[in-house]
Design a protein around this motif. Structure first.
Motif, PDB file in Angstrom:
ATOM      1  N   THR A  49       0.839  -1.202   0.000  1.00  7.82           N
ATOM      2  CA  THR A  49       0.000   0.000   0.000  1.00  7.82           C
ATOM      3  C   THR A  49       0.876   1.255   0.000  1.00  7.82           C
ATOM      4  N   PRO A  50       0.772   2.067  -1.033  1.00  2.00           N
ATOM      5  CA  PRO A  50       1.627   3.262  -1.089  1.00  2.00           C
ATOM      6  C   PRO A  50       1.049   4.409  -0.254  1.00  2.00           C
ATOM      7  N   ALA A  51       1.887   5.392   0.052  1.00  2.00           N
ATOM      8  CA  ALA A  51       1.466   6.574   0.826  1.00  2.00           C
ATOM      9  C   ALA A  51       0.675   7.507  -0.093  1.00  2.00           C
ATOM     10  N   LEU A  52      -0.602   7.201  -0.290  1.00  2.40           N
ATOM     11  CA  LEU A  52      -1.407   7.848  -1.336  1.00  2.40           C
ATOM     12  C   LEU A  52      -1.384   9.384  -1.334  1.00  2.40           C
TER      13      LEU A  52
END
Lengths: 376, 376
Positions: free
Chosen positions: B234-237
């Motif tokens: 999960t990327p740092a959106l």
């Protein structure tokens, strides 16, 4: 209704909108110390907390590389994507891994774990993925593992990435040495901050046996924190502000209230979705209270179902992982989840199924959900 | 005026303020692909780009663990905190490290590097910290190293964490195999996203020799991107949205214009600050155009000076690192730096020195700075 990243309250999003500060300043110390102290409250620990700027996988990797050395014997239940990944990381770290494998949707029983301890008196650590997001299962005997690890003072490590803040975790009381989570799950913060808590004896071990990695080198974080309450590397500042605000909201609600809300909502979701004709994927004694995995009805096509649900009702659910792709879908019940999320999700899923030609009893689902939600 | 994190334009900060999306959705693909393609433009490469959710140190660690195996011989110039760290990471990865050590403030010359290549025909890679933020030095022969690495097709890796986007870097043309940076430096985005670019032959090597790490496992990122344009974790959106907007601003300004602006501002800062009586720490031929390190005047106390400058003039500069603590201060000249930043910094530093009892010639400093800035 994704099993992460979850909806983030406007108050938490707004917290990001402050000027970028110097991460070697008093302003930063005030922010970071607050994050650390409040994280410890949520994990119910007096140990150390480090807030890593990474996804949850980063914190889980930190729990491995800072503790496991070549040849260490480790016990781990494996029943899905995330426990397989953790098992892989343990092997990469050189561990001799004893995998307690079960079918997806089932958990290794406490008796199986006990047996593994009986047969491996030289075990160095027990690792587990508390909530296996890929299959909607949850281990429900975390409070009992201490009886096994205390036999030879082996380490007890809980990957709580998708669940801490939504279910009960008493790190100190339950004798857990390391626990982790991610900001974007039950904390309802944006993704990108991943806390890891470490108790005193484990911290000591790590400092005496530092790992050969840089970004997830916990002794380095401990040193910087002790000396100046700084982090060794530039942290993701806007996300730390958001994370702190999410912690404020958790503590304002109260941990007990928050956990009760999660349990009530998931009970209502399981009951309501079952009443409209769906069946949970996980075995009853292994079901997660924060991720509800459901079997697709015969002939129901994953993409069409989820696209319809998203486009017509603006309700987002996740598909299956790996082998379960197309066979299950997953509903997150975490973070900001409230009465209206539950009711809207059951109603929208029922309507979508109806539009796709399935005969479903929406009324029965909503009725039982309302009953379950009555005390919320 | 910190050497990172730097000021972030309101437009970039505002870009974070969108609802959290599903990182397994078409919305994400649109966002992430845009980040990747624009990153490649700034690095001037047709290779692969991965945008990691971590600080710059994470990207640098990725450049090590994905390439270096036990026993590999590596050449690296070492002259400060960040090159020492990189050297440490190389050793942890099992490399036999040939350190070209110089005094802080000086760079190993190209001749020294050439000699190291002459004496080590079996070298696997050349690593360098392009801009040593801790001492304000910059390597200015990046375009010539290819002549050495091409002898035996050894790898050429540039840690550009504090400088890419502020100085010229022609990754493909200069034969660089891997390059990294951090979002919070010359890109003027918030900290937390760190891009790494990798060319085709290096990507192939990494896939055939995957590392035993998870979060910085580049083959895993390549695979996810190829299959779905997703990231494995999960990327740092919110930070990706900000990062994309910062890239938009870089490309709107034009890389050449941006580099010229950085050079002009640093020329004005060096000249102006010298004219008021300060001396740069770095040797003239090694000076960085994005971080200006200055020697403290006799008796000038670090904390008092920087606190006065911050409190009375709201100008933030950084102290020295490690051994240089109390001996130098550092002025960032990166990201949004413009004419008025330069003038205000010189004026404020001169006034602070004056208030602290030093005889400085503010007028001379501002006059020469204005001349240098005339074409901006």
């Amino acid at each position: 209704m994704l099993p992460g990243p979850t909806n983030v309250p406007a108050r938490v999003m707004r917290a990001m909108h402050v000027p970028i500060i110097n991460h070697r300043s008093d302003d930063f110390v005030e922010l970071y110390e607050d994050c650390v102290e409040k994280t410890k409250k949520v994990f119910m620990t007096e140990g150390e907390a480090v807030c890593l700027s990474s996804s949850g996988t980063g914190a889980v990797e930190a729990s491995v590389v800072n503790l496991i050395k070549k040849g260490d014997k480790v016990i781990i239940p494996v029943n899905g994507e995330f426990s397989s990944r953790l098992s892989q990381m343990l092997e990469w770290a050189g561990a001799s891994v004893i995998k307690l494998e079960t079918q997806p949707g089932e958990n290794a029983s406490f008796e199986t774990v006990k047996e593994a301890f009986d047969n491996n008196k030289d075990v160095k650590a027990f690792y587990c993925v508390w909530n296996e997001t890929s299959t909607g299962t949850m281990i429900n005997y975390l409070d009992k593992v201490k009886d096994l690890t205390s036999r030879n003072d082996s380490y007890y490590v809980v990957d709580g990435v998708s669940i801490v803040g939504g279910e009960e975790l008493k790190v100190d009381k339950w004798g857990i040495d390391i626990a982790t989570t991610g900001s974007q799950k039950a904390f309802a913060a944006p993704p990108g901050i991943s806390p890891i808590v470490v108790n005193e004896r484990t911290k000591k071990y790590m400092i005496e046996n530092p790992p050969h990695t840089m970004y997830f080198n916990l002794p380095r974080y401990f040193k910087y924190y002790e000396e100046s309450k700084h982090t060794p590397f530039t942290p993701a500042l806007p996300l730390l502000y958001a994370y702190r605000e999410a912690l404020n909201m958790i503590l304002e609600e109260g941990l007990d209230n928050r956990i009760k809300r999660h349990r009530t909502c998931s009970d209502a979701l399981y009951s309501g979705l079952s009443a409209i004709g769906l069946t949970p994927f996980a075995k009853e004694d292994s079901r997660s209270t924060v991720v509800i995995a459901l079997n697709y009805l015969e002939g129901l096509e994953d993409k069409t179902f989820r696209d319809t649900l998203a486009q017509k009702f603006r309700v987002l659910v996740a598909g299956g992982f790996g082998n379960l792709k197309g066979k299950v879908f997953r509903v997150g019940c975490m973070g900001e989840v409230q009465r209206y999320h539950v009711m809207r999700t059951i109603s929208s899923i029922a309507s979508t199924l109806d539009m796709m030609g399935y005969d479903v009893d929406a009324k029965a689902g909503l009725k039982i959900a309302e009953e379950k939600l009555k005390d919320l």
